[in-house]
Every structure is written in C-alpha cells, then in structure tokens.
Design an enzyme around this catalytic site. Structure first.
Site, PDB file in Angstrom:
ATOM      1  CE  LYS A 284      -4.471  -1.168   2.027  1.00 10.47           C
ATOM      2  NZ  LYS A 284      -5.387  -0.953   3.144  1.00 10.47           N
ATOM      3  CD  GLU A 370     -19.343  -6.102   7.766  1.00 12.83           C
ATOM      4  OE1 GLU A 370     -18.737  -5.151   7.251  1.00 12.83           O
ATOM      5  OE2 GLU A 370     -19.376  -7.248   7.242  1.00 12.83           O
ATOM      6  NE  ARG A 398     -21.601  -6.422   3.553  1.00 10.46           N
ATOM      7  CZ  ARG A 398     -20.470  -6.755   2.946  1.00 10.46           C
ATOM      8  NH1 ARG A 398     -19.314  -6.573   3.553  1.00 10.46           N
ATOM      9  NH2 ARG A 398     -20.479  -7.292   1.755  1.00 10.46           N
TER      10      ARG A 398
END
Length: 624
Positions: A284, A370, A398
């Site tokens: 990243k 979740e 979710r």
C-alpha cells in the site's frame, strides 16, 4: 485541472484501455510511473483515497493490457484501489472531482462507465458477482473472460469463502486475484516464486497437468497419488493449499509491482480452463514513502502537499462523535472489566484506537466480518459479559439476521454504537446511513436512541449500557456542536422526550442531530420543539399532549421517511385515534448521492431554510 503534455508523455496518449494495448510491453513500467505520479498529484489537490490505489497501479495496467476490457469483465472489491482503473478508462481528466458533489463517484459505479461492471461500496462481493458473470458468459457463449480482484482484508468475510466454495464446485472459467498487501508474507516473494509462477501458469506445465488428469481418470488410486504429488510440489513454496482444496488452480505469490511479470502471468492464465487463483503481493502506498510508512493514515486523505512528509493535522474545536464514543468506552472500561468492545475492522473510524491500546484484553477486531461480530457479541453476553459493538450504520445492514435472531430474539444485553448514521458525505450511496431507524424500529426487545448532541450521545451510550436488553445509539459522522458534558453521566428514563422550546400551532418533533437546524426553523415559525430522544420506545404521552395542543405535528429525522421515526409517530397517532395532521420530513425514497454533508442536506431541504419551506408549503395545502 490540466496537466502539461511533457509531464505524462505516455499517459496523455491514453484515454481508454484499447489505446493502452497499443503500447510496447517495454513501455509499461514508464506508464506505471506516470499513472502513480498522476494519482498522487490529483488526490493531493482534491482529497480522496490514496494508499490503496498507489498499491494497485501495476496490476491495473497489466489487467487492462492483457484483457480485452470492457468485453472482458473486471470486478473490483470495494473500490478504494480502483483510482488507477478510473484513470485508464477515460476518466483521468475528471479524477480531481472524485467524491465531490456531481463529480466522479468514489467507487466503481455502473452508470459512470461501461468499464465498471459492478457498483461497489461494501467489501467481499467481487467473487460472488464475478462467478455470476462467468456463468452468464458461459451460457451466452460470449467468450468473455471474468476477473475478480480482492484484497487480503476483504477475504476475511464469510461471503468471499462462500463464493470460492461455490466456484470450486461448479468450476467456471474465471480468475480470482488476491491482492495481498499484508507485510507478513512479503518475504515469500522472490526470484524462486516468480520463476515458479511462470512455470505453473505456462503452457507446458498446464498441458502436462491437464493431459495427465485425463490419462489417469480411469485409475483413481494413481490419480489421487499424482494429485497429492502436485499439491506437495506447490505447497513447498506456495501457501495455496486452502485454495487448491476449494477447487482452484493456485499460482503465486508473485511480485505485484513487476508489471512485466504480471503481464506474462496473466497472459498465461487467461487461456486456462476452470477457476484460477493468482496471489500477488503489493505494498500500500507504493512509490510514495510517506504513504508506504503510514498506509492507514494515507488510506483516505484531505488536500495535502506531496512534498511534505506528513498530512495536515487540523485540531477540531469540538470532538467528533466517534471520539465521544471512544472516550466513553475508555471511561466505562476503567471501572468495568466485564465491558467487551467489538468492531468489524473499523478501529480508526469508530474512534477505538486509544481503547485498543489501553484495554487490549477487552478489545476485539474481528476483521471484515459483520455477521460474526454480532453473533460473537451475543456469545459474550451469554457468557456474562457486557459487549459493545461499534459499527457503521451501512455495515450493520450486513448483520441484520444476526441482530434479530442472535441478539434481539434472545433479549441479550448487547449495545450497538452505530456510527455514520444519516448523511455521510463523500462516500456516497453505499455508505449513507439512511436506513437504520427503519430496519431497527421493527425489531422487538430493541431500544433505539437518537442523540441530538455529543452530551446526549454520551448519556445515551451510558443508558443503553445499563439496560439488560439490546440497545442501539445512532450518531452521525462528523463533529458535535460544542456542548458541555455532564459531570456525571445520566441514565435517561426509557422512552421519555424533552421539551426544548414552547411555541404555537406547530410542534417540531426532532430525532437526532438536526436539532440546531430545527431550532432555527422554529424561531422563524414560532413553533414548539421537542427532542424526542427515543425512537423506540416512543414517548406516547408527549405526542398525545402535543397533538391536543397544536394544529400540526412535524417529525424531522436524518433517515428515510419510509418506516422511520416519523412513521412511528404516525402509527401512534393512528392507534390513539388522534387526527392531528403529521408532516414527516427526512430522506426521500431514493439512494442519496455523494457530496459534502452540508451540500446534501441543503439539496434535500433538511437545513433550516429547507425545513421552513417544506412546512410552509404543507400548511398552505392544509389551508386550501
């Protein structure tokens, strides 16, 4: 925003991937450098997601170079990493508008470009969608190739493994690319793995492998032995056993920043039959040292100077609601070892960094999962602990089944701290907290609270924590208004509103942090203002009193009107046979686009001026 032709000699020639594919392969490293520089210059001037995109430049260039997009279909998971994709697919001259009102959408968005195959915002959807596309391509005999790009973080979600399991069973022609930017396995990337990837994806090896399988089909024992030998050969140097077991042909890990190696490997894999899995390792923030050193800090950035070694740091005059929650969590944990805080990979966004450092034994980041987060919290509650689930409104969607069955049905004392409720701003339709009041209000046993300022938020978190039943406190993205905190936290009487202002004729029923705008509107209208505090249970006595003493009631919320807090008021009026007119103001029956919170509220007439206009129009109708 214009860029001098001399700055980007190759990129300026490219408006779509067809033009990219005209380049010589030797030019690709230079193009990658230009894309990275363009991305850095553009995002630093306009704000947006940065570190993820810097890490996927080579992969994006290689994919569009090898695959015949848009005929071949690329599916990006979430889309933080899709800025280079936007740059190469005709949108580079508008990249400076990304996340701004009427500008480019923050994520891949189907109405925006034929190159965006799936509109995304939540993670871990790419493999499921790509599998559906691959099956459709096979049925239509379209010869389309389908590629899903998923990050190592998104691969933690159950949905990704459900899709992998299904794909391995029905074996369509598709490629899943794992973009792995977790530094823990970076040492696995080297000359040996890069060479092995060439071998394992090359025609000689694959023809021997497939030919051998056909030859051995009639000899199950020997076929099994050969299969185990192949797995052993791969397993010695590649961590791909789990994907092989799921039915994929695994290649990798390879260097995701070697564009020529990626092109060669993808070209080899493009013609392979069945489900393929390519594991690449990236960094990243690649190519920009500050982002490489702090990929979390540079994930989403404000405007900044790329020559500076740090991002501008604004000290807010008032605390954010996330900070109010994080401070409350630390305050509670100091006196209660039974408190357990759970988050699905939202530590920074939910204001839990300090808590995670001070109380590591009471902190659980369950990754992007979740559903698991909510049922895990239910288990903690069954075990006698006091779980607090910190989750964004849009992500709680979710885990709706888990909230109903595993928490509410069993009446377990789980507190939901719901961040980013209402209009969130630049992240747009996928992230707006538009629906939580509607989908929470209908669940039995659940208390739902809407604080109007940061002190109310702190007290409501405390109130919910004391209840021996499920409770939710929903609060917005952004900062409070600067009210003083009570010296001692209060437990609010369940379902009791508070009167704010006394007026005549009109009563404004406020749910949430629009209260300052509601009060301004009330001054103009000489209206009564009541901060309702609770959506469930509702203060019926207050509503009855207001209905008896006013000619018009107006409910105001930053949630969809359909099924929201105003609907709760209307249902109460109906059950009590009260005929006082009710005007319900809130979010319309549409997905709310991106733009700043102030811009969107003004456009939806939820600022004080818009509220007054809507109310006066309604009164005119009543008087007709």
């Amino acid at each position: 925003m214009s860029h001098a032709k001399t700055t980007y000699p190759l990129l300026d020639l490219i408006d779509n991937p067809a033009e990219l594919r005209l380049l010589n392969e030797r030019q690709l490293p230079q193009l990658c450098g230009e894309v990275r520089e363009f991305l850095l210059n553009s995002v630093s001037r306009s704000s947006g997601h940065l570190a993820s995109g810097l890490g996927t430049v080579e992969l994006t260039v290689a994919l569009h170079y090898v695959y015949a997009t848009p005929h071949d279909q690329l599916v990006w998971d979430v889309g933080h990493q899709a800025y280079p994709h936007k740059i190469l697919t005709g949108r580079k001259n508008r990249l400076h508008t990304i996340r701004q009102k009427d500008g480019l959408h923050p994520f891949p968005w189907r109405p925006e470009s034929e190159f965006d195959t799936l509109s995304v915002g939540h993670s871990s959807t790419s493999i499921s969608a790509a599998l559906g596309m691959a099956i459709a391509a096979e049925r239509e005999q379209s010869q389309q190739k389908v590629v899903a790009v998923i990050g190592d973080g998104a691969l933690t979600a159950g949905m990704a493994f459900e899709a992998l399991n299904h794909a391995g069973d029905i074996k369509p022609n598709m490629l899943v690319i794992l973009n792995d930017n977790d530094m823990s396995i970076s040492e696995n990337v080297g000359a040996l793995n890069n060479h092995l990837a060439r071998v394992l994806s090359g025609k000689v090896y694959t023809s021997i492998r497939e030919g051998g399988k056909r030859l051995l089909q009639g000899m199950p024992g020997i076929q099994h032995l050969a299969s185990r030998a192949e797995e052993h050969m791969k397993g010695m140097v590649a961590p791909g056993t789990i994907f092989e077991e799921l039915g994929f042909n695994y290649i990798g890990p390879i260097d995701g920043h070697d564009v020529n190696l990626l092109v060669e490997t993808l070209r080899n894999m493009r013609s392979l039959k069945g489900p393929q899995f390519l594991h690449i390792v990236t960094r990243k923030g690649k190519g920009y040292a500050p982002a490489e050193n702090d990929p979390i800090g540079y994930h989403g950035v404000p405007k900044f100077d790329p020559k500076s070694t740090s991002l501008p740091h604004k000290v807010a005059a008032t605390p954010s609601y996330s900070q109010v929650f994080g401070d409350w969590l630390c305050e509670m944990a100091a006196g209660d070892p039974k408190l357990m805080a759970v988050t699905p990979a939202m530590r920074e966004g939910s204001g839990m960094v300090q808590f995670s450092q001070r109380y590591p034994q009471q902190y659980f980041d369950v990754a992007i999962a979740e559903q698991h987060a909510v049922t895990f919290a239910a288990g903690l509650a069954i075990g006698g602990f006091q779980p607090v689930v910190a989750i964004y409104s849009t992500f709680l969607q979710r885990a709706y089944d888990q909230l109903i069955h595993d928490v509410a049905l069993q009446n377990l004392p789980v507190l939901f701290a719901i961040d980013r409720a209402g209009i969130v701003g630049a992240d747009g339709p996928t992230h707006q907290g538009s629906f939580d009041l509607s989908y929470l209000r209908c669940v039995p046993n659940l208390v739902v609270m809407t604080p109007s300022d940061e002190n109310e938020c702190r007290n409501m978190l405390y109130t919910g924590y004391q209840l021996q039943q499920p409770a939710a406190v929903r609060y917005p993205r952004g900062n409070g208004i600067g009210v003083a905190f009570d010296a001692d936290m209060q437990v609010y009487p369940l379902g009791q509103a508070r009167a704010i202002r006394s007026g005549e004729g009109i009563a404004l029923l406020n749910f949430g942090t629009l209260l300052p705008e509601v009060e301004k509107a009330a001054e103009h209208l000489n209206a009564t203002v009541v901060d309702m505090r609770f959506v469930k249970p509702l203060d019926g006595a207050m509503i009855s009193q207001l209905a008896a003493s006013h000619k018009l009631l107006v409910s105001i919320e930053e949630n969809v009107i359909a099924g929201g807090a105003g609907s709760a008021v209307q249902e109460y009026l109906s059950t009590q046979a009260l005929i006082t007119p009710l005007l319900m103001l809130g979010l319309p029956d549409e997905f709310i686009k991106h733009g700043s919170q102030e811009e969107i509220r003004a456009e939806l007439a939820l600022d004080s001026h818009g509220l007054v206009q809507q109310i006066e129009r309604y009164i005119a109708k009543l008087n007709d």
